[in-house]
Enzyme design. Structure first.
Site, PDB file in Angstrom:
ATOM      1  N   TYR A 167       0.835  -1.213   0.000  1.00 57.19           N
ATOM      2  CA  TYR A 167       0.000   0.000   0.000  1.00 57.19           C
ATOM      3  C   TYR A 167       0.865   1.256   0.000  1.00 57.19           C
ATOM      4  O   TYR A 167       0.671   2.153  -0.823  1.00 57.19           O
ATOM      5  CB  TYR A 167      -0.937  -0.013   1.210  1.00 57.19           C
ATOM      6  CG  TYR A 167      -1.873   1.182   1.234  1.00 57.19           C
ATOM      7  CD1 TYR A 167      -3.019   1.202   0.432  1.00 57.19           C
ATOM      8  CD2 TYR A 167      -1.616   2.297   2.034  1.00 57.19           C
ATOM      9  CE1 TYR A 167      -3.873   2.296   0.443  1.00 57.19           C
ATOM     10  CE2 TYR A 167      -2.464   3.391   2.047  1.00 57.19           C
ATOM     11  CZ  TYR A 167      -3.598   3.389   1.248  1.00 57.19           C
ATOM     12  OH  TYR A 167      -4.445   4.485   1.255  1.00 57.19           O
ATOM     13  N   LYS A 171       1.375   4.203  -3.154  1.00 54.31           N
ATOM     14  CA  LYS A 171       1.087   5.639  -3.053  1.00 54.31           C
ATOM     15  C   LYS A 171       2.354   6.464  -3.322  1.00 54.31           C
ATOM     16  O   LYS A 171       2.269   7.568  -3.862  1.00 54.31           O
ATOM     17  CB  LYS A 171       0.485   5.970  -1.679  1.00 54.31           C
ATOM     18  CG  LYS A 171      -0.871   5.305  -1.423  1.00 54.31           C
ATOM     19  CD  LYS A 171      -1.938   5.764  -2.408  1.00 54.31           C
ATOM     20  CE  LYS A 171      -3.321   5.246  -2.028  1.00 54.31           C
ATOM     21  NZ  LYS A 171      -4.386   5.697  -2.946  1.00 54.31           N
TER      22      LYS A 171
HETATM   23  P1  NAP Z   1     -13.289   2.893   0.367  1.00 53.12           P
HETATM   24  O1  NAP Z   1     -14.441   3.407   1.136  1.00 53.12           O
HETATM   25  O2  NAP Z   1     -12.887   1.476   0.488  1.00 53.12           O
HETATM   26  O3  NAP Z   1     -13.552   3.241  -1.185  1.00 53.12           O
HETATM   27  C1  NAP Z   1     -12.686   2.785  -2.179  1.00 53.12           C
HETATM   28  C2  NAP Z   1     -13.371   2.975  -3.514  1.00 53.12           C
HETATM   29  O4  NAP Z   1     -12.496   2.508  -4.553  1.00 53.12           O
HETATM   30  C3  NAP Z   1     -14.660   2.147  -3.636  1.00 53.12           C
HETATM   31  O5  NAP Z   1     -15.614   2.884  -4.365  1.00 53.12           O
HETATM   32  C4  NAP Z   1     -14.196   0.936  -4.429  1.00 53.12           C
HETATM   33  O6  NAP Z   1     -15.243   0.309  -5.158  1.00 53.12           O
HETATM   34  C5  NAP Z   1     -13.228   1.619  -5.369  1.00 53.12           C
HETATM   35  N1  NAP Z   1     -12.383   0.667  -6.072  1.00 53.12           N
HETATM   36  C6  NAP Z   1     -11.550  -0.275  -5.568  1.00 53.12           C
HETATM   37  N2  NAP Z   1     -10.975  -0.970  -6.557  1.00 53.12           N
HETATM   38  C7  NAP Z   1     -11.464  -0.466  -7.716  1.00 53.12           C
HETATM   39  C8  NAP Z   1     -11.255  -0.765  -9.077  1.00 53.12           C
HETATM   40  N3  NAP Z   1     -10.444  -1.763  -9.472  1.00 53.12           N
HETATM   41  N4  NAP Z   1     -11.903  -0.028 -10.012  1.00 53.12           N
HETATM   42  C9  NAP Z   1     -12.740   0.962  -9.637  1.00 53.12           C
HETATM   43  N5  NAP Z   1     -12.992   1.286  -8.368  1.00 53.12           N
HETATM   44  C10 NAP Z   1     -12.355   0.569  -7.419  1.00 53.12           C
HETATM   45  O7  NAP Z   1     -11.946   3.711   0.688  1.00 53.12           O
HETATM   46  P2  NAP Z   1     -11.653   5.268   0.914  1.00 53.12           P
HETATM   47  O8  NAP Z   1     -11.044   5.390   2.252  1.00 53.12           O
HETATM   48  O9  NAP Z   1     -12.806   6.092   0.535  1.00 53.12           O
HETATM   49  O10 NAP Z   1     -10.449   5.447  -0.142  1.00 53.12           O
HETATM   50  C11 NAP Z   1     -10.482   6.379  -1.204  1.00 53.12           C
HETATM   51  C12 NAP Z   1      -9.038   6.743  -1.540  1.00 53.12           C
HETATM   52  O11 NAP Z   1      -8.468   7.429  -0.419  1.00 53.12           O
HETATM   53  C13 NAP Z   1      -8.132   5.530  -1.807  1.00 53.12           C
HETATM   54  O12 NAP Z   1      -7.253   5.826  -2.875  1.00 53.12           O
HETATM   55  C14 NAP Z   1      -7.351   5.404  -0.505  1.00 53.12           C
HETATM   56  O13 NAP Z   1      -6.101   4.767  -0.701  1.00 53.12           O
HETATM   57  C15 NAP Z   1      -7.195   6.860  -0.119  1.00 53.12           C
HETATM   58  N6  NAP Z   1      -6.900   7.108   1.301  1.00 53.12           N
HETATM   59  C16 NAP Z   1      -7.769   6.764   2.260  1.00 53.12           C
HETATM   60  C17 NAP Z   1      -7.455   7.028   3.592  1.00 53.12           C
HETATM   61  C18 NAP Z   1      -8.375   6.677   4.716  1.00 53.12           C
HETATM   62  O14 NAP Z   1      -7.972   6.825   5.895  1.00 53.12           O
HETATM   63  N7  NAP Z   1      -9.592   6.222   4.459  1.00 53.12           N
HETATM   64  C19 NAP Z   1      -6.250   7.667   3.922  1.00 53.12           C
HETATM   65  C20 NAP Z   1      -5.366   8.009   2.899  1.00 53.12           C
HETATM   66  C21 NAP Z   1      -5.704   7.720   1.593  1.00 53.12           C
HETATM   67  P3  NAP Z   1     -16.050  -0.985  -4.556  1.00 53.12           P
HETATM   68  O15 NAP Z   1     -17.097  -0.453  -3.637  1.00 53.12           O
HETATM   69  O16 NAP Z   1     -16.603  -1.633  -5.797  1.00 53.12           O
HETATM   70  O17 NAP Z   1     -15.028  -1.842  -3.841  1.00 53.12           O
END
Ligand code: NAP
Length: 244
Positions: A167, A171
């Protein structure tokens, strides 16, 4: 003849979590939002929710690991609008079998890179011809503080114990895409920046994050709506510059 929307944005992985909130906030700002999702059922439902809130939103099928779906999404945008103003590369995954360098599963590292890095590069390349037709193109790569080499090298950093090779490195690679693409597109007027959402309560971390989803979306929304005097080639959380 209908008037084309003033601004068109594509947000990947927008059926839930931070991506859905980015789509909502861009919609509230008057942007026509293409809500990208790999599941038509989840994407249509999310788009309908945002439309019921008054946003101008349309579901667009896009799976970062399915090249044909990326090509089809770009073709649909080209046919429907002839251009794209904002691309938010938000979709991302973690993986159970990821872990520290000594013991993480190689399959898991590859799986994470397929989505978080290679998928984002593929979407960016497919959308670039459309972004070049915008008067003020913006690309936002949703990265993470975990991708910062500076933070990873600092034993006193708040999240120093989180050493997930797949992961974190995915990034870091996304950050490299940001820096290189920003340099390449500087003269084209397309701004490319990386956003660090901060530790946000979503499914990605089993709802353990400490920030709310609107807090997590803030940096990406700000970068998506940057004016012509805004930065390019930077890494930002809400309200501050992050170290590479
Ligand atoms: P999340 O709720 O798990 O949402 C992830 C999204 O990505 C979901 O809509 C998922 O779709 C989609 N996805 C995964 N694989 C995919 C693919 N192959 N094609 C198209 N869509 C896909 O996570 P989140 O926390 O909102 O994350 C959003 C972004 O923020 C990510 O890049 C994550 O790395 C980044 N981020 C998050 C955090 C945190 O603390 N949450 C911190 C730093 C960075 P499905 O519903 O179909 O699985």
């Amino acid at each position: 003849m209908t008037t084309p929307p003033a601004r068109i944005a594509l947000v990947t992985g927008a059926n839930k979590g931070i991506g859905l909130e980015i789509a909502r906030q861009l919609g509230r700002s008057g942007v026509h939002v293409l809500l990208g999702a790999r599941s038509a059922r989840l994407g249509e439902t999310a788009a309908a929710t945002l439309r019921s809130e008054g946003c101008d939103v349309r579901f667009l099928a896009i799976d970062l690991t399915a090249p044909a779906s990326i090509t089809a999404a770009a073709a649909a945008i080209s046919e429907g609008y002839g251009r794209l103003d904002v691309l938010v590369n938000n979709a991302g995954i973690t993986d159970q079998a990821d872990g520290p360098p000594s013991s993480c599963s190689m399959t898991s590292v590859r799986r994470i890179f397929d989505t978080n890095f290679f998928g984002s590069v593929a979407v960016t390349q497919a959308m670039l011809p459309l972004l070049r037709r915008s008067a003020a193109g913006r690309i936002v790569n949703v990265s993470s503080g975990l991708g910062s080499l500076t933070h990873n090298a600092d034993p006193s950093w708040e999240f120093a114990r989180v050493k997930l090779l797949g992961y974190n490195a995915s990034k870091t690679a996304l950050n490299m895409l940001t820096v290189q693409l920003a340099a390449e597109l500087r003269d084209a007027g397309i701004k490319v920046n990386a956003a660090d959402p901060g530790y946000t309560k979503t499914d990605l971390n089993g709802q353990r994050g400490t920030q709310t989803i609107p807090q997590g979306a803030a940096a990406a929304v700000h970068l998506a709506l940057l004016g012509n005097d805004g930065p390019t080639g930077g890494f930002f959380s809400a309200g501050r510059t992050e170290p590479w």
